[in-house]
Design an enzyme around this catalytic site. Structure first.
Site, PDB file in Angstrom:
ATOM      1  N   PRO A  24       0.833  -1.205  -0.033  1.00 28.69           N
ATOM      2  CA  PRO A  24      -0.009  -0.017  -0.054  1.00 28.69           C
ATOM      3  C   PRO A  24       0.979   1.354  -0.074  1.00 28.69           C
ATOM      4  O   PRO A  24       1.880   1.255   0.746  1.00 28.69           O
ATOM      5  CB  PRO A  24      -0.633   0.006   1.306  1.00 28.69           C
ATOM      6  CG  PRO A  24       0.144  -0.941   2.120  1.00 28.69           C
ATOM      7  CD  PRO A  24       1.022  -1.809   1.229  1.00 28.69           C
ATOM      8  N   MET A  25       0.722   2.208  -0.992  1.00 28.48           N
ATOM      9  CA  MET A  25       1.261   3.343  -0.882  1.00 28.48           C
ATOM     10  C   MET A  25       0.404   4.529  -1.145  1.00 28.48           C
ATOM     11  O   MET A  25      -0.121   4.566  -2.223  1.00 28.48           O
ATOM     12  CB  MET A  25       2.339   3.453  -1.927  1.00 28.48           C
ATOM     13  CG  MET A  25       3.674   2.812  -1.490  1.00 28.48           C
ATOM     14  SD  MET A  25       5.114   2.921  -2.727  1.00 28.48           S
ATOM     15  CE  MET A  25       4.518   1.478  -3.747  1.00 28.48           C
ATOM     16  N   ALA A  26       0.324   5.513  -0.160  1.00 28.33           N
ATOM     17  CA  ALA A  26      -0.744   6.530  -0.489  1.00 28.33           C
ATOM     18  C   ALA A  26      -0.036   7.475  -1.589  1.00 28.33           C
ATOM     19  O   ALA A  26       1.227   7.606  -1.597  1.00 28.33           O
ATOM     20  CB  ALA A  26      -0.814   7.441   1.028  1.00 28.33           C
ATOM     21  N   GLN A  78      -6.818  -0.951   2.704  1.00 22.86           N
ATOM     22  CA  GLN A  78      -6.359  -0.556   4.061  1.00 22.86           C
ATOM     23  C   GLN A  78      -6.917   0.422   4.611  1.00 22.86           C
ATOM     24  O   GLN A  78      -7.363   1.519   3.790  1.00 22.86           O
ATOM     25  CB  GLN A  78      -4.915  -0.203   3.730  1.00 22.86           C
ATOM     26  CG  GLN A  78      -4.091   0.177   5.098  1.00 22.86           C
ATOM     27  CD  GLN A  78      -2.742   0.380   4.916  1.00 22.86           C
ATOM     28  OE1 GLN A  78      -2.325   1.430   4.492  1.00 22.86           O
ATOM     29  NE2 GLN A  78      -1.654  -0.501   5.584  1.00 22.86           N
ATOM     30  N   CYS A 108       1.781   4.008  10.019  1.00 20.22           N
ATOM     31  CA  CYS A 108       2.130   5.440   9.418  1.00 20.22           C
ATOM     32  C   CYS A 108       2.830   6.302  10.373  1.00 20.22           C
ATOM     33  O   CYS A 108       2.185   6.539  11.433  1.00 20.22           O
ATOM     34  CB  CYS A 108       0.730   6.066   8.842  1.00 20.22           C
ATOM     35  SG  CYS A 108       0.987   7.575   8.126  1.00 20.22           S
ATOM     36  N   LYS A 147      -0.568  -3.985   9.293  1.00 19.53           N
ATOM     37  CA  LYS A 147       0.738  -3.630   8.921  1.00 19.53           C
ATOM     38  C   LYS A 147       1.301  -2.639   9.944  1.00 19.53           C
ATOM     39  O   LYS A 147       0.823  -1.763  10.191  1.00 19.53           O
ATOM     40  CB  LYS A 147       0.739  -2.702   7.640  1.00 19.53           C
ATOM     41  CG  LYS A 147       2.012  -2.599   6.941  1.00 19.53           C
ATOM     42  CD  LYS A 147       1.967  -2.297   5.450  1.00 19.53           C
ATOM     43  CE  LYS A 147       3.068  -2.073   4.826  1.00 19.53           C
ATOM     44  NZ  LYS A 147       3.684  -0.682   5.043  1.00 19.53           N
ATOM     45  N   GLY A 209      10.214  -3.807   3.221  1.00 12.76           N
ATOM     46  CA  GLY A 209      11.193  -3.275   3.340  1.00 12.76           C
ATOM     47  C   GLY A 209      12.508  -3.693   2.550  1.00 12.76           C
ATOM     48  O   GLY A 209      12.968  -4.385   2.540  1.00 12.76           O
ATOM     49  N   ASP A 210      12.667  -2.613   1.509  1.00 11.86           N
ATOM     50  CA  ASP A 210      13.977  -2.729   0.917  1.00 11.86           C
ATOM     51  C   ASP A 210      14.170  -4.122  -0.179  1.00 11.86           C
ATOM     52  O   ASP A 210      15.033  -4.522  -0.488  1.00 11.86           O
ATOM     53  CB  ASP A 210      15.448  -2.735   1.787  1.00 11.86           C
ATOM     54  CG  ASP A 210      15.313  -1.681   2.499  1.00 11.86           C
ATOM     55  OD1 ASP A 210      14.645  -0.662   2.316  1.00 11.86           O
ATOM     56  OD2 ASP A 210      16.233  -1.632   3.562  1.00 11.86           O
ATOM     57  N   ARG A 233       8.792   0.953  -3.002  1.00 10.36           N
ATOM     58  CA  ARG A 233       9.349   1.476  -3.905  1.00 10.36           C
ATOM     59  C   ARG A 233       9.833   1.157  -5.029  1.00 10.36           C
ATOM     60  O   ARG A 233      10.067   1.761  -5.817  1.00 10.36           O
ATOM     61  CB  ARG A 233      10.359   2.574  -2.844  1.00 10.36           C
ATOM     62  CG  ARG A 233       9.844   3.440  -2.124  1.00 10.36           C
ATOM     63  CD  ARG A 233      10.732   3.874  -0.920  1.00 10.36           C
ATOM     64  NE  ARG A 233      11.259   2.832  -0.135  1.00 10.36           N
ATOM     65  CZ  ARG A 233      12.299   3.110   0.795  1.00 10.36           C
ATOM     66  NH1 ARG A 233      12.747   4.055   1.042  1.00 10.36           N
ATOM     67  NH2 ARG A 233      12.695   1.799   1.394  1.00 10.36           N
TER      68      ARG A 233
HETATM   69  C1  LIG Z   1       5.079   6.999  -0.925  1.00 11.04           C
HETATM   70  C2  LIG Z   1       4.891   5.709   0.048  1.00 11.04           C
HETATM   71  C3  LIG Z   1       3.643   5.802   0.442  1.00 11.04           C
HETATM   72  C4  LIG Z   1       3.208   4.960   1.387  1.00 11.04           C
HETATM   73  N1  LIG Z   1       1.971   4.817   1.908  1.00 11.04           N
HETATM   74  C5  LIG Z   1       1.717   3.609   2.809  1.00 11.04           C
HETATM   75  C6  LIG Z   1       0.257   3.297   3.205  1.00 11.04           C
HETATM   76  O1  LIG Z   1      -0.451   4.167   2.769  1.00 11.04           O
HETATM   77  N2  LIG Z   1       0.211   2.603   4.028  1.00 11.04           N
HETATM   78  C7  LIG Z   1       1.186   1.645   4.539  1.00 11.04           C
HETATM   79  O2  LIG Z   1       1.106   0.756   5.469  1.00 11.04           O
HETATM   80  N3  LIG Z   1       2.499   1.895   4.238  1.00 11.04           N
HETATM   81  C8  LIG Z   1       2.637   2.747   3.493  1.00 11.04           C
HETATM   82  N4  LIG Z   1       4.032   2.979   2.667  1.00 11.04           N
HETATM   83  C9  LIG Z   1       5.089   1.944   3.199  1.00 11.04           C
HETATM   84  C10 LIG Z   1       5.137   0.879   2.445  1.00 11.04           C
HETATM   85  O3  LIG Z   1       4.121   0.248   2.109  1.00 11.04           O
HETATM   86  C11 LIG Z   1       6.429   0.022   2.707  1.00 11.04           C
HETATM   87  O4  LIG Z   1       6.148  -0.512   4.113  1.00 11.04           O
HETATM   88  C12 LIG Z   1       7.729   0.841   2.940  1.00 11.04           C
HETATM   89  O5  LIG Z   1       7.913   1.719   1.925  1.00 11.04           O
HETATM   90  C13 LIG Z   1       9.033  -0.178   2.917  1.00 11.04           C
HETATM   91  O6  LIG Z   1       9.047  -0.738   1.829  1.00 11.04           O
HETATM   92  P1  LIG Z   1      10.045  -0.434   0.498  1.00 11.04           P
HETATM   93  O7  LIG Z   1      11.543  -0.353   1.012  1.00 11.04           O
HETATM   94  O8  LIG Z   1       9.988  -1.523  -0.494  1.00 11.04           O
HETATM   95  O9  LIG Z   1       9.622   0.862  -0.216  1.00 11.04           O
HETATM   96  C14 LIG Z   1       4.233   4.043   1.809  1.00 11.04           C
HETATM   97  C15 LIG Z   1       5.559   4.136   1.245  1.00 11.04           C
HETATM   98  C16 LIG Z   1       5.882   4.925   0.380  1.00 11.04           C
HETATM   99  C17 LIG Z   1       7.274   5.330  -0.240  1.00 11.04           C
END
Ligand SMILES: Cc1cc2nc3c(=O)[nH]c(=O)nc-3n(C[C@H](O)[C@H](O)[C@H](O)COP(=O)(O)O)c2cc1C
Length: 352
Positions: A24-26, A78, A108, A147, A209-210, A233
């Site tokens: 999930p990414m806002a 979510q 968050c 989460k 994460g990563d 990401r």
């Molecule tokens: C732009 C952005 C928006 C995000 N929005 C949410 C969200 O709405 N809900 C949530 O649980 N995590 C959110 N996250 C966290 C990601 O789901 C993830 O846990 C975090 O980026 C680590 O993973 P990554 O290293 O693959 O980026 C967001 C992350 C980013 C970068």
């Protein structure tokens, strides 16, 4: 034990076809992103976070409306909030709207969210966090998941105490992004803690994460014994990373493929958000798609400055003329219809 990335698994009664979960990414995980993620190998996709208070009072500034299409399933929607009653109400709404899983955001770190007691703040209030999970699980028939982050302050490992309690309260799976809320996105995700969490609970744990490559995905699964990895990401403007993680081969898309995918994404975003909102929303995606050495840098600047999305599309197709054929094929293959438009406010200030 080595888990195969293409092996199905399940959350509650919901079968998930691969071990790759699209995060999930806002401001990112709109329907276009989720559908694309499914096409490229994600076994489960998740909506951006939806405000429970916004659903209850209908006074949240809305960024857009959440849509659910047939080809997104299994889909987690979510929700975030700190009031058990409002969260239960929101959960019933998203279940009725077609969510296969209700996910709750306890990670968050953004102040606008934590100051209302929601998001990562719930990591510090175990009693309330459990009441929220309890109320939500009682309200719906679909599995409920949470989460989390490590905790709020640097060095915190609250998730290890809280996680088992949330499972006791009814959580059918947990996702851990092993950074503290204070850390935001700095440093490295500490998957040693994910491994400890896996030891402590008897429900599936998703490691977030990563994870940006197949190598990293396999290493995290090996280290943690988690049920699945989550990609956030690494999938921005790069659905090919999901395919690589799922299938093991390196997928370096041609310019034509990149341009065609971006055009499909633009068209779907317009359908979802309306042209006016889509113009601003899409700007960050140009850099994400056109980077990775795929197009010269000034090209992105050029697109960002164009006034209409029609012009952006024309410019992309001019820069990679063969993209037209890829685009035609993609449009033919995309499933149509079977769509529910939900009047649910999408938050613009997310994170997790
Ligand atoms: C732009 C952005 C928006 C995000 N929005 C949410 C969200 O709405 N809900 C949530 O649980 N995590 C959110 N996250 C966290 C990601 O789901 C993830 O846990 C975090 O980026 C680590 O993973 P990554 O290293 O693959 O980026 C967001 C992350 C980013 C970068």
């Amino acid at each position: 034990m080595r888990v195969r990335l293409q092996e199905p698994w399940s959350i509650g009664g919901v079968e998930v076809p691969t071990r790759i979960v699209l995060a999930p990414m806002a401001g990112v995980s709109i329907q276009a992103f989720r559908r694309q993620g499914r096409r490229f190998g994600a076994g489960l996709v998740c909506s951006e976070m939806v405000s429970a208070a916004g659903i209850e009072h209908r006074n949240e500034r809305t960024f857009g409306y959440l849509r659910v299409a047939g080809d997104e399933h299994p889909l987690a929607i979510q929700i975030f909030g700190a009031d058990p009653g409002a969260m239960a109400h929101a959960a019933r709404m998203v279940e009725a709207a077609g969510a296969d899983i209700v996910d709750m955001n306890f990670g968050c770190p953004v102040r606008k969210v934590t100051k209302t007691g929601a998001g990562a703040h719930l990591m510090e209030d175990a009693e309330l966090a459990c009441r929220v999970v309890d109320a939500v699980t009682a309200a719906v028939n679909v599995p409920v998941t949470v989460k989390m982050r490590l905790g709020v302050a640097n060095g915190s490992r609250t998730c290890l105490e809280l996680g088992p309690r949330l499972v006791e309260a009814g959580a059918a799976a947990l996702t851990l992004h092993p950074r503290s809320a204070q850390q935001m996105y700095t440093g490295e995700a500490d998957h040693a803690v994910t491994a400890e969490l896996v030891e402590r609970v008897d429900v599936p744990v998703i490691a977030s994460g990563d994870v940006t490559s197949r190598e990293k995905a396999l290493a995290v699964l090996e280290q943690t014994d988690a049920a699945a990895v989550m990609v956030a990401r690494g999938a921005q403007g790069n659905p090919w990373a999901l395919r690589e993680i799922a299938e093991g081969e390196s997928f370096k898309p041609t310019r034509e493929e990149v341009a065609a995918e971006l055009v499909v994404f633009i068209r779907e975003a317009v359908r979802e958000l309306g042209e006016q909102r889509a113009v601003g929303f899409l700007k960050k995606f140009y850099g994400w798609y056109l980077g990775h050495g795929r197009f010269p840098k000034p090209f992105k600047q050029e697109l960002v400055q164009l006034q209409t999305l029609d012009e952006v599309e024309q410019r992309l197709l001019a820069a990679a003329p063969g993209a037209r054929f890829v685009l035609e094929r993609l449009e033919d293959e995309l499933p149509q219809g079977d769509e529910v438009l939900l009047d649910l406010p999408i938050s613009i200030y997310g994170g997790g």
